[in-house]
Write a protein that holds these residues in place. Structure first.
Motif, PDB file in Angstrom:
ATOM      1  N   SER A 119       0.824  -1.209   0.000  1.00 19.75           N
ATOM      2  CA  SER A 119       0.000   0.000   0.000  1.00 19.75           C
ATOM      3  C   SER A 119       0.855   1.255   0.000  1.00 19.75           C
ATOM      4  O   SER A 119       0.564   2.223  -0.717  1.00 19.75           O
ATOM      5  CB  SER A 119      -0.921  -0.001   1.220  1.00 19.75           C
ATOM      6  OG  SER A 119      -1.754  -1.139   1.231  1.00 19.75           O
ATOM      7  N   SER A 120       1.928   1.256   0.785  1.00 19.64           N
ATOM      8  CA  SER A 120       2.808   2.429   0.821  1.00 19.64           C
ATOM      9  C   SER A 120       3.523   2.617  -0.514  1.00 19.64           C
ATOM     10  O   SER A 120       3.727   3.747  -0.959  1.00 19.64           O
ATOM     11  CB  SER A 120       3.836   2.271   1.946  1.00 19.64           C
ATOM     12  OG  SER A 120       4.681   1.150   1.708  1.00 19.64           O
ATOM     13  N   LEU A 121       3.874   1.513  -1.157  1.00 13.63           N
ATOM     14  CA  LEU A 121       4.527   1.607  -2.461  1.00 13.63           C
ATOM     15  C   LEU A 121       3.593   2.223  -3.489  1.00 13.63           C
ATOM     16  O   LEU A 121       3.981   3.142  -4.238  1.00 13.63           O
ATOM     17  CB  LEU A 121       4.969   0.209  -2.915  1.00 13.63           C
ATOM     18  CG  LEU A 121       5.700   0.129  -4.260  1.00 13.63           C
ATOM     19  CD1 LEU A 121       7.019   0.875  -4.199  1.00 13.63           C
ATOM     20  CD2 LEU A 121       5.923  -1.330  -4.655  1.00 13.63           C
ATOM     21  N   ILE A 122       2.350   1.763  -3.527  1.00 17.71           N
ATOM     22  CA  ILE A 122       1.383   2.293  -4.490  1.00 17.71           C
ATOM     23  C   ILE A 122       1.104   3.764  -4.215  1.00 17.71           C
ATOM     24  O   ILE A 122       1.078   4.596  -5.133  1.00 17.71           O
ATOM     25  CB  ILE A 122       0.083   1.464  -4.438  1.00 17.71           C
ATOM     26  CG1 ILE A 122       0.352   0.037  -4.920  1.00 17.71           C
ATOM     27  CG2 ILE A 122      -1.002   2.116  -5.275  1.00 17.71           C
ATOM     28  CD1 ILE A 122      -0.838  -0.897  -4.758  1.00 17.71           C
ATOM     29  N   LEU A 123       0.898   4.111  -2.939  1.00 16.84           N
ATOM     30  CA  LEU A 123       0.566   5.493  -2.597  1.00 16.84           C
ATOM     31  C   LEU A 123       1.722   6.433  -2.901  1.00 16.84           C
ATOM     32  O   LEU A 123       1.516   7.537  -3.428  1.00 16.84           O
ATOM     33  CB  LEU A 123       0.198   5.583  -1.113  1.00 16.84           C
ATOM     34  CG  LEU A 123      -0.449   6.905  -0.674  1.00 16.84           C
ATOM     35  CD1 LEU A 123      -1.771   7.108  -1.384  1.00 16.84           C
ATOM     36  CD2 LEU A 123      -0.655   6.931   0.829  1.00 16.84           C
ATOM     37  N   SER A 124       2.947   6.041  -2.606  1.00 14.26           N
ATOM     38  CA  SER A 124       4.093   6.914  -2.879  1.00 14.26           C
ATOM     39  C   SER A 124       4.279   7.117  -4.374  1.00 14.26           C
ATOM     40  O   SER A 124       4.632   8.217  -4.820  1.00 14.26           O
ATOM     41  CB  SER A 124       5.360   6.331  -2.253  1.00 14.26           C
ATOM     42  OG  SER A 124       5.646   5.043  -2.784  1.00 14.26           O
TER      43      SER A 124
ATOM     44  N   ALA B 172      13.291   7.809  -2.893  1.00 14.52           N
ATOM     45  CA  ALA B 172      12.276   8.008  -1.857  1.00 14.52           C
ATOM     46  C   ALA B 172      11.334   6.816  -1.780  1.00 14.52           C
ATOM     47  O   ALA B 172      11.020   6.319  -0.682  1.00 14.52           O
ATOM     48  CB  ALA B 172      11.492   9.290  -2.129  1.00 14.52           C
ATOM     49  N   THR B 173      10.874   6.337  -2.928  1.00 14.45           N
ATOM     50  CA  THR B 173       9.959   5.190  -2.954  1.00 14.45           C
ATOM     51  C   THR B 173      10.616   3.943  -2.378  1.00 14.45           C
ATOM     52  O   THR B 173      10.010   3.199  -1.597  1.00 14.45           O
ATOM     53  CB  THR B 173       9.505   4.920  -4.395  1.00 14.45           C
ATOM     54  OG1 THR B 173       8.907   6.101  -4.937  1.00 14.45           O
ATOM     55  CG2 THR B 173       8.504   3.787  -4.440  1.00 14.45           C
TER      56      THR B 173
ATOM     57  N   PHE C 253      11.379   1.162   4.877  1.00 15.58           N
ATOM     58  CA  PHE C 253      11.071   1.821   6.149  1.00 15.58           C
ATOM     59  C   PHE C 253       9.812   1.228   6.771  1.00 15.58           C
ATOM     60  O   PHE C 253       9.773   0.909   7.971  1.00 15.58           O
ATOM     61  CB  PHE C 253      10.908   3.318   5.887  1.00 15.58           C
ATOM     62  CG  PHE C 253      10.643   4.147   7.107  1.00 15.58           C
ATOM     63  CD1 PHE C 253      11.582   4.245   8.123  1.00 15.58           C
ATOM     64  CD2 PHE C 253       9.459   4.865   7.231  1.00 15.58           C
ATOM     65  CE1 PHE C 253      11.344   5.023   9.247  1.00 15.58           C
ATOM     66  CE2 PHE C 253       9.216   5.648   8.340  1.00 15.58           C
ATOM     67  CZ  PHE C 253      10.163   5.728   9.359  1.00 15.58           C
ATOM     68  N   VAL C 254       8.779   1.047   5.960  1.00 10.49           N
ATOM     69  CA  VAL C 254       7.532   0.446   6.448  1.00 10.49           C
ATOM     70  C   VAL C 254       7.755  -0.999   6.867  1.00 10.49           C
ATOM     71  O   VAL C 254       7.258  -1.448   7.904  1.00 10.49           O
ATOM     72  CB  VAL C 254       6.438   0.546   5.361  1.00 10.49           C
ATOM     73  CG1 VAL C 254       5.215  -0.269   5.747  1.00 10.49           C
ATOM     74  CG2 VAL C 254       6.053   2.004   5.131  1.00 10.49           C
ATOM     75  N   GLY C 255       8.518  -1.752   6.069  1.00 10.75           N
ATOM     76  CA  GLY C 255       8.798  -3.132   6.431  1.00 10.75           C
ATOM     77  C   GLY C 255       9.568  -3.249   7.731  1.00 10.75           C
ATOM     78  O   GLY C 255       9.291  -4.141   8.559  1.00 10.75           O
ATOM     79  N   PHE C 256      10.537  -2.369   7.942  1.00 13.90           N
ATOM     80  CA  PHE C 256      11.314  -2.380   9.185  1.00 13.90           C
ATOM     81  C   PHE C 256      10.422  -2.126  10.395  1.00 13.90           C
ATOM     82  O   PHE C 256      10.480  -2.856  11.394  1.00 13.90           O
ATOM     83  CB  PHE C 256      12.407  -1.314   9.087  1.00 13.90           C
ATOM     84  CG  PHE C 256      13.006  -0.911  10.402  1.00 13.90           C
ATOM     85  CD1 PHE C 256      13.920  -1.724  11.046  1.00 13.90           C
ATOM     86  CD2 PHE C 256      12.653   0.298  10.998  1.00 13.90           C
ATOM     87  CE1 PHE C 256      14.469  -1.353  12.263  1.00 13.90           C
ATOM     88  CE2 PHE C 256      13.195   0.680  12.205  1.00 13.90           C
ATOM     89  CZ  PHE C 256      14.109  -0.150  12.847  1.00 13.90           C
TER      90      PHE C 256
ATOM     91  N   PHE D 231       4.872   6.077   7.938  1.00 16.28           N
ATOM     92  CA  PHE D 231       4.940   6.288   6.490  1.00 16.28           C
ATOM     93  C   PHE D 231       4.216   7.569   6.089  1.00 16.28           C
ATOM     94  O   PHE D 231       4.736   8.384   5.311  1.00 16.28           O
ATOM     95  CB  PHE D 231       4.347   5.085   5.767  1.00 16.28           C
ATOM     96  CG  PHE D 231       3.961   5.346   4.346  1.00 16.28           C
ATOM     97  CD1 PHE D 231       4.916   5.387   3.345  1.00 16.28           C
ATOM     98  CD2 PHE D 231       2.637   5.563   4.004  1.00 16.28           C
ATOM     99  CE1 PHE D 231       4.560   5.640   2.030  1.00 16.28           C
ATOM    100  CE2 PHE D 231       2.265   5.814   2.698  1.00 16.28           C
ATOM    101  CZ  PHE D 231       3.228   5.853   1.704  1.00 16.28           C
ATOM    102  N   LEU D 232       2.998   7.753   6.603  1.00 20.03           N
ATOM    103  CA  LEU D 232       2.222   8.946   6.250  1.00 20.03           C
ATOM    104  C   LEU D 232       2.897  10.213   6.748  1.00 20.03           C
ATOM    105  O   LEU D 232       2.947  11.228   6.038  1.00 20.03           O
ATOM    106  CB  LEU D 232       0.813   8.830   6.827  1.00 20.03           C
ATOM    107  CG  LEU D 232      -0.067   7.711   6.249  1.00 20.03           C
ATOM    108  CD1 LEU D 232      -1.378   7.622   7.011  1.00 20.03           C
ATOM    109  CD2 LEU D 232      -0.320   7.936   4.768  1.00 20.03           C
TER     110      LEU D 232
END
Length: 646
Positions: free
Chosen positions: A67-72, A150-151, A157-160, A174-175
C-alpha cells in the motif's frame, strides 16, 4: 458520548492496532444532528460512505508495504516534470549529467567543461542511465532518481517498522514521513540528498533491525553478527559516493547514540568492527581516478571545501548561527509538527502522563527515532555551513517518534477515556479545524485569482511591503494554469472537498474511521496540492528556461559564447541546464578585448566606461521574472572596432 464495555476492555491489549479499535468503536446514534433517528435511508447511505475508509484502513494494515509503495508512486511520480528546473541545487547536478552525455566522461565530468562538480558521481551515473534509457534528459529525468530513492526507502522503512512495532506504527510513520514538507519537496527535486538518505538511513535501519533482535534475546551490540555491520557499511559506502562523508558520519553518530542509550558508554567499544572499512572501499576507486584527473582542483573542491571548509567555515561559506535548525525545523516537519505539538499541549494542560501504554518494541522505536533526530540536529548545528535540506536524513527518526507518540495518545486518551471528555474536545476541535481548512482554501483561491489579474503597475504597494521577489512569485501564479492541466486542478479540488466532508461527518457522527480517513486524506491532498502549486509558481518566476531558449536561437553552434561570471558562481546553472553548450568563463574583473559573443549582467555593463558601452552591440536582454533591472542579463557582441574602445 457512549462507549461499549468491550471497547474499554480491548484498550489494554497492546498488540491490537488502530483498526481493531475502529471495529470496537463505531458510529454512535447520539450524534449532534441525530440524523439517523429520522431516516433509515440515511443510515444506509452512511454505511456506504463509511466503506471506503474501512476498506482503505484494512488494506493499509494488512499489506502496509504494498500500500505504501502504491501510494508513494501515485503521489510522487505524475508531477515530476511539470515544473521547470529553477533551483541552483538541482540545476548544477543536471549540468553535470548533461556533460556526461555530451563528453562521455564517467569519472570527473566538468560543469560546462571547465569546473569541477561539487558532489560525487553516483547521482549523475543514475541520471545518465535514465537519460540513455529514455532518449532524453529534462526536468522529469533529472528528478526521477530522487523519486526512485524516496519510494525505495519508504518501502523498506515500512517493512522495518512493521517487523518491530506492528502495522499501525508503520503506516502512520509512512504517512508522517511522506507528507512532511522536507521529505515531500526533496523527493521531487533533482539533487543528491534523497539518494544519500536511501543509503545512509538504510544503513541505520539495517543495523537497528539486527540490534533489536539481539535486544529481544537479552543481548546487545557485542552479540550482533558481522553480517549486519558489513551490510550497513556497504550502504554507507554508496552514501559517500552519493554526497560525500556527511551521510556516513550521521549514520555512525545515530548508531552510537542508540547503543549508548540502550547499554551505556562501555558498549561503544563493541561497535569497532573491521567491517566498517567496506564503507571506504566502495567509493575509493572513484576518488582515486577523479583525483588523478582533477589533481589539486579536485582535492580543493570536493575534499577540502565540501567537507572541512563547509563544517568549520571559511571563504565561500555563509555562516549560520547555532540555533539555525531550531528556527527551520518547523518548516521541514509541517504539517505534523503542529499536530504533535497540539496533542502534547493538551496532555500537559490536563496533567495527563505521556507514553504510558507503550510496549517494549514501541519504546525502542520511540527512543531510537528521538535519538536519531535530535542527536543529528545537535551534530549539524556544530557546522558553520547550514542548509534546511541537511535535515532530510533525520526526518525518518522524527516520523518514528511522532507516530508512536500519536498512537499512544489515541489508544489511551481518545478511545479509553471512560468519560468521553477527551474525544468530545477532539471532535469539536476537528469540526472547527475542518471549517477553518475550507475557509483557508477558499480565501487562498480568491487571493490567487486577485493576484493573477492585478496589473504589474498596481503592485508598488506590495513591492514596498513584501519585496519584489515575493510579489513576482505571487504574480507567477497566473502562469500555473499553463503548467498544471485544468482537469488536474479540478480533480484536486473535488478530492480535497470530499476529504473535508469525510472529516466533518466523521467528527459529527463520532466515527473514528471516517474522521481519520478524512483528516489524513485532506492533510495529504491539500498539502500535496499546495506544495506543487507553490513549486510551479516559484518555478515560473525563477526559471531561466525561456531566456535560455531565446539565447540558443540567437547563438549558432559554430560561435562560442563567453559568460562574464566568477568561476564558483552557481547561480547561472539553471541557465546552463537548458543552454546545453559549452561556454567560456570570464572573470568580471578582467577587461574584454577579444571579439565575440558575450553574456553579462546589466549591472556589470553599466560599470564599464561609457565609450566602450556605446560601441557594444546589444542583441538580447532577459533573465528570470523575479530579476530586477540590474540583475537581468544582456547578450551582446564585441567586434574588432570595439577593442580600442575599452
Amino acid at each position: 458520548m457512549r462507549f461499549r464495555p468491550e471497547a474499554l476492555g480491548s484498550c489494554g491489549r497492546r498488540e491490537h492496532g488502530l483498526w481493531s479499535i475502529f471495529n470496537d468503536y463505531g458510529p454512535s446514534r447520539s450524534s449532534i444532528l441525530s440524523l439517523s433517528e429520522h431516516s433509515g435511508a440515511f443510515d444506509r447511505i452512511w454505511r456506504l460512505v463509511e466503506s471506503p475508509p474501512r476498506l482503505a484502513g484494512k488494506a493499509f494494515l494488512r499489506w502496509p508495504r504494498l500500500s505504501s509503495l502504491i501510494l508513494s508512486i501515485l503521489f510522487l511520480y505524475p508531477l515530476l516534470g511539470l515544473v521547470p528546473v529553477y533551483e541552483v541545487s538541482e540545476a548544477r547536478e543536471g549540468v553535470v549529467v548533461n556533460e556526461i552525455l555530451d563528453s562521455g566522461n564517467l569519472v570527473l565530468p566538468r560543469r560546462n567543461g571547465e569546473l569541477v562538480p561539487s558532489k560525487p558521481i553516483l547521482f549523475h551515473w543514475i541520471g545518465m542511465l535514465i537519460a540513455e534509457s529514455t532518449d532524453g534528459f529534462g526536468a522529469y529525468e533529472l528528478r526521477l532518481p530522487s523519486a526512485l530513492a524516496a519510494t525505495t526507502f519508504l518501502f523498506f522503512f515500512v517493512g522495518f517498522l512493521k517487523s518491530i512495532a506492528g502495522s499501525t506504527v508503520a503506516v502512520l510513520s509512512f504517512l508522517i514521513l511522506l507528507f512532511s514538507y522536507g521529505f515531500l519537496q526533496l523527493s521531487q527535486d533533482g539533487r543528491v540528498d534523497m539518494l544519500m538518505l536511501l543509503f545512509a538511513d538504510g544503513a541505520i535501519l539495517c543495523w537497528l533491525s539486527g540490534y533489536w533482535r539481539e535486544r529481544l534475546r537479552g543481548r546487545g551490540a557485542a552479540d550482533l553478527t558481522g553480517a549486519y555491520f558489513a551490510a550497513a557499511a556497504l550502504l554507507l559506502g554508496f552514501s559517500i559516493l552519493a554526497k560525500g562523508p556527511l551521510g556516513c558520519v550521521l549514520a555512525l553518530i545515530t548508531i552510537s547514540a542508540v547503543t549508548v542509550f540502550e547499554e551505556g558508554w562501555d558498549a561503544l567499544r563493541e561497535l569497532f568492527r573491521p567491517q566498517w572499512l567496506i564503507a571506504l572501499l566502495v567509493p575509493l576507486p572513484w576518488y582515486f581516478l577523479a583525483g588523478a584527473q582533477g589533481n589539486s582542483e579536485f582535492f580543493a573542491r570536493q575534499v577540502l571545501f565540501e567537507n572541512f571548509t563547509r563544517f568549520v567555515g571559511g571563504e565561500g561559506i555563509v555562516h549560520r548561527p547555532f540555533y539555525f535548525y531550531l528556527e527551520h525545523m518547523w518548516s521541514q516537519t509541517l504539517p505534523w509538527l503542529l499536530i504533535v505539538a497540539a496533542v502534547a499541549v493538551v496532555l500537559f494542560v490536563r496533567g495527563r502522563p505521556m507514553l504510558g501504554s507503550l510496549t517494549r518494541a514501541e519504546r525502542f522505536v520511540f527512543s531510537s527515532g528521538l535519538l536519531w533526530f535530535f542527536v543529528g540536529v545537535l551534530f549539524l548545528s556544530l557546522s558553520s555551513g547550514k542548509r534546511r535540506a541537511y535535515l532530510l536524513p533525520l526526518l525518518p527518526g522524527y516520523a518514528m517518534a511522532s507516530s508512536v507518540f500519536l498512537v499512544d495518545w489515541w489508544r489511551r486518551f481518545v478511545v479509553c477515556d471512560d468519560t468521553g471528555r477527551m474525544y468530545e474536545s477532539f471532535s469539536r476541535a476537528a469540526l472547527v479545524g475542518g471549517l477553518t481548512a475550507m475557509a483557508v482554501l477558499v480565501c487562498s483561491a480568491i487571493a490567487w485569482v486577485a493576484l493573477a489579474i492585478v496589473p504589474e503597475s498596481s503592485l508598488n504597494f506590495l513591492n514596498r511591503h513584501f519585496g519584489f521577489e515575493a510579489v513576482a512569485t505571487f504574480k507567477a501564479f497566473s502562469r500555473v494554469i499553463e503548467v498544471f492541466p485544468g482537469w488536474l486542478l479540478a480533480a484536486s479540488a473535488v478530492l480535497c472537498s470530499a476529504a473535508v466532508m469525510y472529516w466533518l461527518l466523521g467528527a459529527l457522527r463520532r466515527s473514528a474511521p471516517s474522521f481519520l480517513f478524512g483528516f489524513l486524506a485532506f492533510t495529504a491532498l491539500s498539502f500535496l496540492v499546495l506544495v506543487n502549486l507553490g513549486s510551479a509558481a516559484k518555478g515560473a518566476a525563477h526559471t531561466y528556461k525561456e531566456f535560455a531558449m531565446q539565447v540558443q536561437q540567437q547563438v549558432s553552434k559554430e560561435r562560442p559564447l563567453t559568460v562574464v561570471m566568477k568561476k564558483r558562481d552557481e547561480s547561472l546553472d539553471g541557465f546552463f541546464f537548458y543552454f546545453r553548450r559549452h561556454v567560456r568563463l570570464k572573470h568580471p574583473g578582467e577587461p574584454l578585448r577579444t571579439p565575440g559573443l558575450y553574456l553579462a549582467r546589466r549591472s556589470w555593463l553599466e560599470l564599464q566606461p561609457s565609450e566602450w558601452r556605446r560601441s557594444v552591440n546589444e542583441i538580447l536582454e532577459g533573465g528570470r521574472a523575479i530579476d530586477k533591472p540590474g540583475e537581468r542579463f544582456v547578450l551582446f557582441e564585441l567586434t574588432e572596432d570595439d577593442r580600442t574602445a575599452l
